[in-house]
Design a protein around this motif. Structure first.
Motif, short mmCIF file in Angstrom:
data_model
loop_
_atom_site.label_atom_id
_atom_site.label_comp_id
_atom_site.label_asym_id
_atom_site.label_seq_id
_atom_site.Cartn_x
_atom_site.Cartn_y
_atom_site.Cartn_z
N ILE A 1 0.84 -1.20 0.00
CA ILE A 1 0.00 0.00 0.00
C ILE A 1 0.88 1.25 0.00
N VAL A 2 0.72 2.08 -1.02
CA VAL A 2 1.51 3.31 -1.08
C VAL A 2 0.69 4.53 -0.67
N LYS A 3 -0.63 4.41 -0.80
CA LYS A 3 -1.47 5.55 -0.43
C LYS A 3 -2.88 5.07 -0.12
N SER A 4 -3.47 5.61 0.94
CA SER A 4 -4.85 5.27 1.26
C SER A 4 -5.69 6.53 1.23
N THR A 5 -6.93 6.40 0.79
CA THR A 5 -7.84 7.54 0.76
C THR A 5 -9.03 7.20 1.65
N VAL A 6 -9.46 8.17 2.44
CA VAL A 6 -10.61 7.95 3.31
C VAL A 6 -11.85 8.60 2.69
N TRP A 7 -12.96 7.85 2.73
CA TRP A 7 -14.22 8.29 2.13
C TRP A 7 -15.30 8.37 3.19
N LEU A 8 -16.13 9.38 3.08
CA LEU A 8 -17.28 9.49 3.97
C LEU A 8 -18.54 9.35 3.13
N LEU A 9 -19.30 8.29 3.40
CA LEU A 9 -20.55 8.08 2.66
C LEU A 9 -21.72 8.45 3.56
N LEU A 10 -22.64 9.21 3.01
CA LEU A 10 -23.74 9.73 3.81
C LEU A 10 -25.07 9.20 3.29
N VAL A 11 -25.83 8.57 4.16
CA VAL A 11 -27.20 8.17 3.80
C VAL A 11 -28.14 8.71 4.88
N LYS B 1 -13.02 12.21 0.98
CA LYS B 1 -13.92 12.29 -0.17
C LYS B 1 -15.34 12.06 0.33
N ILE B 2 -16.23 12.99 0.06
CA ILE B 2 -17.60 12.87 0.56
C ILE B 2 -18.56 12.47 -0.54
N VAL B 3 -19.25 11.32 -0.33
CA VAL B 3 -20.27 10.86 -1.27
C VAL B 3 -21.62 10.92 -0.56
N ALA B 4 -22.52 11.72 -1.11
CA ALA B 4 -23.85 11.84 -0.52
C ALA B 4 -24.85 11.03 -1.33
N ASP B 5 -25.67 10.27 -0.65
CA ASP B 5 -26.78 9.62 -1.35
C ASP B 5 -27.67 10.71 -1.94
N ARG B 6 -28.38 10.32 -3.02
CA ARG B 6 -29.22 11.29 -3.74
C ARG B 6 -30.16 12.06 -2.80
N THR B 7 -30.74 11.34 -1.86
CA THR B 7 -31.68 11.99 -0.95
C THR B 7 -30.96 12.94 -0.01
N VAL B 8 -29.81 12.50 0.52
CA VAL B 8 -29.04 13.34 1.45
C VAL B 8 -28.64 14.65 0.78
N ALA B 9 -28.31 14.54 -0.52
CA ALA B 9 -27.85 15.74 -1.23
C ALA B 9 -28.94 16.80 -1.33
N GLN B 10 -30.22 16.39 -1.16
CA GLN B 10 -31.34 17.34 -1.25
C GLN B 10 -31.80 17.80 0.14
N MET B 11 -31.22 17.24 1.19
CA MET B 11 -31.71 17.58 2.54
C MET B 11 -31.24 18.97 2.97
N SER B 12 -32.05 19.57 3.84
CA SER B 12 -31.66 20.86 4.47
C SER B 12 -31.96 20.75 5.96
N ASP B 13 -31.31 21.61 6.73
CA ASP B 13 -31.54 21.63 8.19
C ASP B 13 -31.43 20.23 8.80
N PHE B 14 -30.37 19.49 8.34
CA PHE B 14 -30.26 18.10 8.81
C PHE B 14 -29.38 17.99 10.05
N VAL B 15 -29.47 16.81 10.67
CA VAL B 15 -28.69 16.49 11.87
C VAL B 15 -27.56 15.57 11.47
N CYS B 16 -26.34 15.87 11.96
CA CYS B 16 -25.23 14.95 11.69
C CYS B 16 -24.26 15.02 12.85
N GLY B 17 -23.34 14.06 12.90
CA GLY B 17 -22.33 14.05 13.95
C GLY B 17 -21.46 15.29 13.87
N ALA B 18 -20.94 15.75 15.05
CA ALA B 18 -20.17 16.99 15.10
C ALA B 18 -18.67 16.73 15.15
N ASN B 19 -18.28 15.46 14.93
CA ASN B 19 -16.87 15.07 15.06
C ASN B 19 -16.32 15.42 16.42
#
Lengths: 581, 581
Positions: free
Chosen positions: A294-304, A354-372
């Motif tokens: 492994i020479v390089k790893s990429t971290v992805w965040l998938l949101l549903v 890299k952030i991948v949003a599900d189609r529905t998530v991409a349309q959401m507003s005023d949503f709740v998510c973790g604060a890290n």
């Protein structure tokens, strides 16, 4: 046939290792007998069902123009090395060395062998299209064989392979097989659904699973009751549940959510609908050098959305994840999010992901998510205002009941199924690897376009039972019952009249080609009826001294709540009606 | 069926590795296709023959009361360890380890598995007798697979196993199977002979081989044309050719026979009949200690008449040789005879050896034998006078043509055969080893008496061809031909009349249940006829424009020297007559 010339062996109790109802009932009805893990003897009663299933498959395959041959169980490894499957397949491929230390495999399928035959035999476009099939013993060394013969190691499969000159012709061969499969499953008398399935690396839309509907099935089948849409859960497209993104109405607020690490808990604590929350899933991809380091790893965040589930097959089709992915390690998560799982989110990252949003998530507003930050979530989060637009928007979730059908014609329903058949367009995957070329009109070599078409013969038995049984036992469809009609004479040893009537009816039915069994074992009525209800014979006629004195016998269909009295003179006509003769 | 819906692939030349005629013809006719050493694909044309053979076997087995089941190809080693065969069998038993490193075998037969089923399922004398069979893929890892599918590695075999309560009942089961086998081979349309065979360690007289008669057969079949005696060469009893020992008429003379080391050469040199000479064969037996070290060896001298051959199976039944023997070493021979091979004999030994005389040798007088001195033989040798009576007199030679039949009813003939079936009384060999007991009337456990009954399904194809072929190809018996009738229309693409007549005849024959093929490939007549003569379809009808104008077609049976003209209106009746419909 008479029972005394056959072998009947029923059990009151199923063995402890039988988990599912079909396995239990097949063991109790004496249809199969375990020889080893995932390896069964097909006892006489079970073999009769297998032969009937095979006969229907054979007839319809022949009618569709496929030609039967028989390829060996033990196959030389060389061909499997040509396609790379000898090395690529895991331990489910049973490998064996002969006395000269040469490698062989016990066939799990026969793509390599049939392609080898085709490259020798099919030289010209004039010989195409061609479809070969065989019904043969297969072996897959499953890590955990289970569910009796539904996921055994040795099993019988019909596998067919089509060879065509071009994609259009391959499409016709595919449709031809699709049609033959519908006829086969119709004739087997099973409720089934042909569902679109993923084609994996091959691409295209030509892959369908034939699923027998059963509540106990391992697979989720998605369909639209008001259209012909049907797909398996991997392929069923999940549309965006919001037409457009709403305007931001709330301020971004970091809210304490102590100990609430799931969307459900957070929504309950905050008194918000689950559909207002977003779930974070962290994946990683690795780049390897030529040595596989492994020479390089990429971290992805998938949101549903909080009430949705990630579908890994769909995730695997996202640009950048196609080459394979893994779940991120705790160290990687801490490094990028500065937080432990349960409170992760797309806002305030330590390092870019890299952030991948599900189609529905991409349309959401005023949503709740973790604060890290442990024990904190954000409320009122909004794309563009509080965080950048996602890197990618994609369909990465499982559909759920009530989702709009992707064909726009209604809403989706989900049922469970057992996969018993699969039709699949292979393209030139095998023909290219094995140089299976034909000469076209211009004398130019072209790789053959292939399709493969499987039916799990022995698995059909299990699936049919999962779909058709009750507390008393199996309820076989007429077409594949081990016997279609059972005659139960009461006191045959005492009454010459009963004996003669039973034997005459037996002979008359047999002369009509009906697969009839006369139970001459001399069992008591209760035991006799219990046996045949367990075995699942669809039609039963009881002959007794008392009844015959009044010229009557009793008929009972396996699904009937009670018996019907019939005049002896009418029983043949009655059965002919039931059996559509 | 129409040829265009089938797959026909004939070759002008057989591949170089095909040694025997059946292998060559099956390859040329496109019936089989080699996948690896001793492993063949059964192509559509060959598979049709296999299925017909299987169907006949199945019908007659069922009629005889045997019950069909199906045991797995891959079998756990445990059962084979119970009987000791896992260790005892050589590399012809294909062994394989699964992913968990457990031992399995690819079944060559199924005695162990069926006995395991029987010990679980057959508990009471009331359930006996019972006969189970299956038709299943077998594998034997032959050291040198050859003769195409006659001695392949993967093959299809029908194996049946009977279970009885006592020897008398087992005898009836044996006779029942013997009768079923006669019906099967009668129906297959083959010339065959059931010959008594050796039972080996089991003893008794219940073992018969079913041999298809063919000049190219590997086995020698001994029979008496004027009685029903028939046995294989191992079992055929060789009687003494002299009723009583003649009186000694000659003196014992040591005669120089320089360089004459064979009986033939000695007889020629001395101008005596070969039947006056005695051949010496030196064997040895070893006694082993518990560690398997040889503690004592015994040297044996076996004597057969100069024109006879030792039969090693018969020798193995001589008291003292039953435990196994080997040929003696040159050192052992020198030590006991003081001479090199070629001049050995029973007179003037250096050390004592056990002398076994064949029955005929024991009656000889004034015979010639080696003098135990290089380049010398004795003439005028006589038992009792010149050497002691032999230690043992036994039948240790092969019979030869013209020998008296052991039943006293004539003289023996010998023909060649191919073993395609075997019925065998097993006794309690497997049931005792595996504890397969039933409870008798007194509730006492008793081991089941077993028999096993095999038919080499795929080998039958080879044997049928070895027996039935000519320079043009195969001549299938009607019952197992891939197609019974072939219709060859000439110029079907040009003549609507030919097309219609051919299609109507095709449909009429099909409606009668005749397995008919209409060759609609558009081949030229010569190529078409050559194909069907090679493939061996027994009945051919040629339809041509010219013939039809006169209302005529041509019929030719595969063995007919020429075609017969028939009125089109009569051809159906003619075929019905030929096919006995």
């Amino acid at each position: 046939m008479k029972a005394s010339q056959f072998f009947i062996s029923t059990l009151k109790e199923a063995p402890a290792d039988a988990e599912v109802v079909s396995h239990k009932l097949m063991m109790r009805a004496g249809m199969i007998k375990r020889l080893g893990a995932g390896i069964y003897n097909y006892m006489p009663m079970g073999l009769r069902v297998i032969r009937k299933v095979e006969a229907i498959i054979r007839e319809e395959m022949n009618r569709a123009g496929a030609v039967e041959l028989l390829m060996p169980v033990v196959q030389p490894a060389e061909l499997w090395q040509e396609t790379g499957r000898f090395d690529k397949m895991g331990p489910e491929l049973l490998r064996v060395k002969d006395r000269h230390d040469r490698d062989f495999i016990i066939q799990p399928t026969s793509e390599e062998v049939i392609t080898d035959i085709a490259r020798q035999e099919l030289r010209s476009y004039k010989q195409l299209p061609k479809n070969f099939y065989h019904i043969q013993t297969k072996f897959r060394d499953e890590r955990r064989p289970r569910f009796g013969i539904m996921r055994g190691r040795e099993f019988t499969m019909k596998d067919a392979y089509s060879f065509d000159r071009d994609v259009a012709s391959a499409g016709r061969s595919y449709e031809n097989m699709y049609g033959a499969y519908c006829k086969i499953f119709d004739r087997l008398g099973l409720q089934y659904r042909a569902v679109a399935a993923d084609t994996g690396a091959i691409g295209g839309d030509r892959s369908h699973e034939f699923q027998v509907i059963a509540d106990t099935g391992e697979d989720a089948i998605v369909y639209c009751p008001s259209s012909d849409f049907a797909a398996n859960i991997e392929l069923a497209e999940a549309v965006a549940l919001l037409d457009a993104r709403g305007t931001a109405a709330q301020a971004l607020v970091k809210t304490p959510t102590p100990g609430k690490a799931t969307c459900e808990d957070v929504a309950a604590l905050l008194g918000l609908p689950l559909t207002q929350t977003v779930k974070s899933l962290v994946l990683a991809t690795d780049e390897l050098d030529e040595q596989g380091v492994i020479v390089k790893s990429t971290v992805w965040l998938l949101l549903v959305r909080g009430d949705h589930e990630l579908n890994e097959v769909k995730a695997g089709k996202v640009e950048g994840l196609k080459g394979g992915f893994r779940f991120a390690s705790v160290a990687e998560i801490d490094d990028h999010f500065g937080c432990k799982p349960g409170y992760l989110g797309p806002i305030g990252l330590k390092k870019p992901v890299k952030i991948v949003a599900d189609r529905t998530v991409a349309q959401m507003s005023d949503f709740v998510c973790g604060a890290n930050e442990a024990d904190f979530h954000y409320t009122g989060a909004n794309w563009a205002r509080d965080l950048p637009e996602p890197d990618l928007v994609a369909d990465i979730r499982n559909v759920v009941v009530g989702d709009p059908s992707p064909d726009g014609k209604g809403v989706l329903a989900i049922q469970r199924g057992i996969e018993v058949g699969h039709v699949f367009y292979l393209g030139t995957k095998y023909s290219a690897a094995m140089n299976a070329n034909f000469l076209d009109e211009n004398g130019k070599p072209q790789p053959m376009e292939m399709g493969c078409y499987g039916i799990g013969v022995t698995r059909i038995l299990g699936a049919a039972i999962e779909q058709n049984h009750d507390a008393r036992g199996i309820i076989w469809p007429d077409a594949i019952a081990p016997f279609t009609v059972v005659l139960c004479p009461i006191g045959m040893d005492r009454s010459e009249e009963v004996k003669l009537a039973a034997e005459r009816l037996h002979d008359e039915l047999q002369a009509l080609g009906v697969d009839v069994l006369l139970d001459d074992r001399g069992e008591r009525p209760g035991a006799m009826f219990a046996d045949w209800e367990l075995v699942g014979v669809p039609h039963r006629v009881v002959l007794s001294d008392r009844g015959l004195k009044e010229g009557q016998v009793e008929y009972q269909g396996r699904r009937d709540a009670e018996a019907t009295k019939l005049a002896l003179a009418e029983v043949l006509a009655h059965l002919k009606g039931k059996l559509k003769l």
